[in-house]
Structures are given as C-alpha cells and as structure tokens.
Design a protein around this motif. Sequence first.
Motif, PDB file in Angstrom:
ATOM      1  N   SER A   1       0.828  -1.207   0.000  1.00 15.60           N
ATOM      2  CA  SER A   1       0.000   0.000   0.000  1.00 15.60           C
ATOM      3  C   SER A   1       0.861   1.255   0.000  1.00 15.60           C
ATOM      4  O   SER A   1       0.577   2.227  -0.704  1.00 15.60           O
ATOM      5  CB  SER A   1      -0.930  -0.010   1.216  1.00 15.60           C
ATOM      6  OG  SER A   1      -1.745   1.132   1.239  1.00 15.60           O
ATOM      7  N   LEU A   2       1.940   1.232   0.794  1.00 14.16           N
ATOM      8  CA  LEU A   2       2.857   2.373   0.829  1.00 14.16           C
ATOM      9  C   LEU A   2       3.519   2.590  -0.530  1.00 14.16           C
ATOM     10  O   LEU A   2       3.652   3.726  -1.002  1.00 14.16           O
ATOM     11  CB  LEU A   2       3.923   2.154   1.903  1.00 14.16           C
ATOM     12  CG  LEU A   2       3.513   2.444   3.347  1.00 14.16           C
ATOM     13  CD1 LEU A   2       4.561   1.915   4.311  1.00 14.16           C
ATOM     14  CD2 LEU A   2       3.322   3.946   3.553  1.00 14.16           C
TER      15      LEU A   2
ATOM     16  N   LEU B   1      -1.352  11.010   7.845  1.00 15.11           N
ATOM     17  CA  LEU B   1      -0.899   9.619   7.832  1.00 15.11           C
ATOM     18  C   LEU B   1      -1.754   8.754   6.916  1.00 15.11           C
ATOM     19  O   LEU B   1      -1.237   7.950   6.135  1.00 15.11           O
ATOM     20  CB  LEU B   1      -0.907   9.056   9.256  1.00 15.11           C
ATOM     21  CG  LEU B   1      -0.455   7.594   9.402  1.00 15.11           C
ATOM     22  CD1 LEU B   1       0.986   7.431   8.930  1.00 15.11           C
ATOM     23  CD2 LEU B   1      -0.614   7.134  10.854  1.00 15.11           C
ATOM     24  N   TYR B   2      -3.077   8.932   6.982  1.00 14.84           N
ATOM     25  CA  TYR B   2      -3.947   8.073   6.178  1.00 14.84           C
ATOM     26  C   TYR B   2      -3.758   8.310   4.682  1.00 14.84           C
ATOM     27  O   TYR B   2      -4.107   7.466   3.859  1.00 14.84           O
ATOM     28  CB  TYR B   2      -5.413   8.290   6.565  1.00 14.84           C
ATOM     29  CG  TYR B   2      -5.908   9.710   6.383  1.00 14.84           C
ATOM     30  CD1 TYR B   2      -6.314  10.183   5.143  1.00 14.84           C
ATOM     31  CD2 TYR B   2      -5.972  10.583   7.470  1.00 14.84           C
ATOM     32  CE1 TYR B   2      -6.764  11.481   4.979  1.00 14.84           C
ATOM     33  CE2 TYR B   2      -6.424  11.882   7.316  1.00 14.84           C
ATOM     34  CZ  TYR B   2      -6.818  12.327   6.068  1.00 14.84           C
ATOM     35  OH  TYR B   2      -7.257  13.609   5.909  1.00 14.84           O
ATOM     36  N   GLY B   3      -3.197   9.466   4.325  1.00 10.86           N
ATOM     37  CA  GLY B   3      -2.984   9.770   2.917  1.00 10.86           C
ATOM     38  C   GLY B   3      -1.731   9.153   2.337  1.00 10.86           C
ATOM     39  O   GLY B   3      -1.421   9.370   1.165  1.00 10.86           O
ATOM     40  N   ARG B   4      -1.019   8.374   3.132  1.00  7.54           N
ATOM     41  CA  ARG B   4       0.208   7.746   2.646  1.00  7.54           C
ATOM     42  C   ARG B   4      -0.015   6.304   2.195  1.00  7.54           C
ATOM     43  O   ARG B   4       0.930   5.611   1.840  1.00  7.54           O
ATOM     44  CB  ARG B   4       1.285   7.793   3.731  1.00  7.54           C
ATOM     45  CG  ARG B   4       1.709   9.221   4.068  1.00  7.54           C
ATOM     46  CD  ARG B   4       2.876   9.259   5.016  1.00  7.54           C
ATOM     47  NE  ARG B   4       3.316  10.620   5.270  1.00  7.54           N
ATOM     48  CZ  ARG B   4       4.158  11.303   4.499  1.00  7.54           C
ATOM     49  NH1 ARG B   4       4.639  10.740   3.415  1.00  7.54           N
ATOM     50  NH2 ARG B   4       4.517  12.531   4.809  1.00  7.54           N
ATOM     51  N   PHE B   5      -1.265   5.873   2.238  1.00  2.49           N
ATOM     52  CA  PHE B   5      -1.576   4.494   1.873  1.00  2.49           C
ATOM     53  C   PHE B   5      -2.578   4.470   0.716  1.00  2.49           C
ATOM     54  O   PHE B   5      -3.600   5.158   0.752  1.00  2.49           O
ATOM     55  CB  PHE B   5      -2.164   3.735   3.074  1.00  2.49           C
ATOM     56  CG  PHE B   5      -1.217   3.595   4.227  1.00  2.49           C
ATOM     57  CD1 PHE B   5      -0.362   2.503   4.327  1.00  2.49           C
ATOM     58  CD2 PHE B   5      -1.159   4.568   5.223  1.00  2.49           C
ATOM     59  CE1 PHE B   5       0.518   2.375   5.391  1.00  2.49           C
ATOM     60  CE2 PHE B   5      -0.283   4.447   6.293  1.00  2.49           C
ATOM     61  CZ  PHE B   5       0.563   3.349   6.378  1.00  2.49           C
TER      62      PHE B   5
ATOM     63  N   SER C   1      -4.871   7.237  -0.748  1.00  2.55           N
ATOM     64  CA  SER C   1      -4.083   8.332  -1.320  1.00  2.55           C
ATOM     65  C   SER C   1      -4.567   8.688  -2.721  1.00  2.55           C
ATOM     66  O   SER C   1      -4.574   9.861  -3.110  1.00  2.55           O
ATOM     67  CB  SER C   1      -2.607   7.947  -1.358  1.00  2.55           C
ATOM     68  OG  SER C   1      -2.400   6.821  -2.203  1.00  2.55           O
ATOM     69  N   TRP C   2      -4.989   7.685  -3.490  1.00  2.59           N
ATOM     70  CA  TRP C   2      -5.465   7.955  -4.848  1.00  2.59           C
ATOM     71  C   TRP C   2      -6.741   8.801  -4.826  1.00  2.59           C
ATOM     72  O   TRP C   2      -6.890   9.738  -5.609  1.00  2.59           O
ATOM     73  CB  TRP C   2      -5.739   6.642  -5.579  1.00  2.59           C
ATOM     74  CG  TRP C   2      -4.550   5.744  -5.722  1.00  2.59           C
ATOM     75  CD1 TRP C   2      -3.237   6.078  -5.550  1.00  2.59           C
ATOM     76  CD2 TRP C   2      -4.573   4.361  -6.058  1.00  2.59           C
ATOM     77  NE1 TRP C   2      -2.430   4.986  -5.754  1.00  2.59           N
ATOM     78  CE2 TRP C   2      -3.226   3.912  -6.078  1.00  2.59           C
ATOM     79  CE3 TRP C   2      -5.587   3.457  -6.347  1.00  2.59           C
ATOM     80  CZ2 TRP C   2      -2.880   2.596  -6.374  1.00  2.59           C
ATOM     81  CZ3 TRP C   2      -5.251   2.142  -6.649  1.00  2.59           C
ATOM     82  CH2 TRP C   2      -3.908   1.718  -6.663  1.00  2.59           C
TER      83      TRP C   2
END
Length: 256
Positions: free
Chosen positions: A17-18, A67-71, A75-76
Amino acid sequence: MSARIALLTCITALAASLLLARVHPLGDAGLFTPAPPTHHSSIPPQVDAILSSKCADCHSDYSRPHLYGRFAPVSWLMERDIVEGRRHLDLTAWDTYSPDKQQTLQSLILKETKSNDMPLPQYRFIHRNAAVTTTDLQTLTAWARGRNSIDQASATHIGDAAAGSMLFEKRCTGCHALEQSHEGPRLLGIVGKPAAQLPGFDYSAALKNAHIVWNETTLDRWLTDPDAFVPGNNMSFSVVKPQERKDLIQFLKETR
C-alpha cells in the motif's frame, strides 16, 4: 503458524500500500512533497487563517501529509479530490488572479461554505475542526461583500450596457446565462417581471415569497447584498461597486 502468516500478510499488504501510494493513477497532488504554507497579501489575515486551516489541503499546493494519505488506495482518492479542487480554486495562485476573478471566487467560496458543500463531507468527518462556524461565515461574508477593502464610491455615470455585458461574462456566467437556466435561472428579459416566476426553476422559498418585481431599484438592492434584501435566498454573489451594478442592470434592461 497461522498467526505468523497473518502477520506477514498484513506487513506485506501495508508495504504494498505504501509503495502503490507513490503511483498516481488519478493525478499527482504532491502529497509527499507539499509546498510550505502561503500567506496572501491581498487577503485579510482573519480570512487567510480560515482558508488556510479549512480549505488549503485541497485548494493549494500546501496539502498536509496526513498519515492516512500515505496508503493506497486512500491516497489515490485524496489526490483525485485535490487535483479537482485546485482546478477550480488554487489559493497558492491567488495573488496572480485578476481582481475580477478574485471577486468571482470570493462569491463562490461564500456560496459553497454557506450551503455546507465545502469543505467536503468526507473531509469534515475526518477533520472535525474543518467545519465552517457561524463566525467563519460572518467573516467570509464581509470579505466576499467587499465591506472592508473594496472602493464603494458612488457611481458617477449612467449604466453602460457594453461594460455590463463584459461584467456579466466575467462574473455571472458561472451560474447564469441569458437564454438557458443553469445553477441560476436564465436572465433574458427579467427587467419588469416578477421574481421567481420562471417555470421549472427551483427558486428558494424566500425569493418566491418576497413578491419582488425586477426594476432598476430592486436589482440594485439585490446585487448590492442579496442576503440583506431577501434573507434566506440562495444567491451568494454581490456586486460591490455602484457603477458596475449600473452597468449590469443596463445590460439586462437591453437584453429583451
């Protein structure tokens, strides 16, 4: 053994995911390289504070790396909304916009926040402090109406329909057209007619019950401050300068 496999599966999924978050199938909003916050010389500090805290994540190059936007795929989806948001309004570029465009965007910001359409519901759900308060709305209204900064000197000339046509094109066509209704009703031939009478258009109850006939006086009051003239209506746009109101009204008078 099964617990170990489950743990390895979770670690692998997180790592994937990262890595996938570095791919941008719906647009690259620069979530991993955000620009520093921008302060705008042409926006009052109290307004700038509201826009920076409640709008800048999606409407500027300064998108805070939550933080949640890094996965992926979260993020998409975030990048999709941010890219779309910047297309409509980019606060980073505010000082480069023309005065006409700034005034149009001020009215749009007020309209979207008053209707509770912005910030987006999903953003407000995660960021509880992003909700626009009554005090925020009062500040944004004063700014959008130009009560603090725009010259409100009296008009010195009669209305100029040609100038009004240009103003209509620049500031009104986001919601209105002469011959077709869009977000706002069509405006061809409205002078001399009762307000809120166009068949099929969903007017606010406030405007329906106002029993107004559009003429130079009522249009001037409406364009000066719609909320003061008809409280509870759906129009957020105003024209602060008296001469510009005269020009727009003259244009509408001549489009029959």
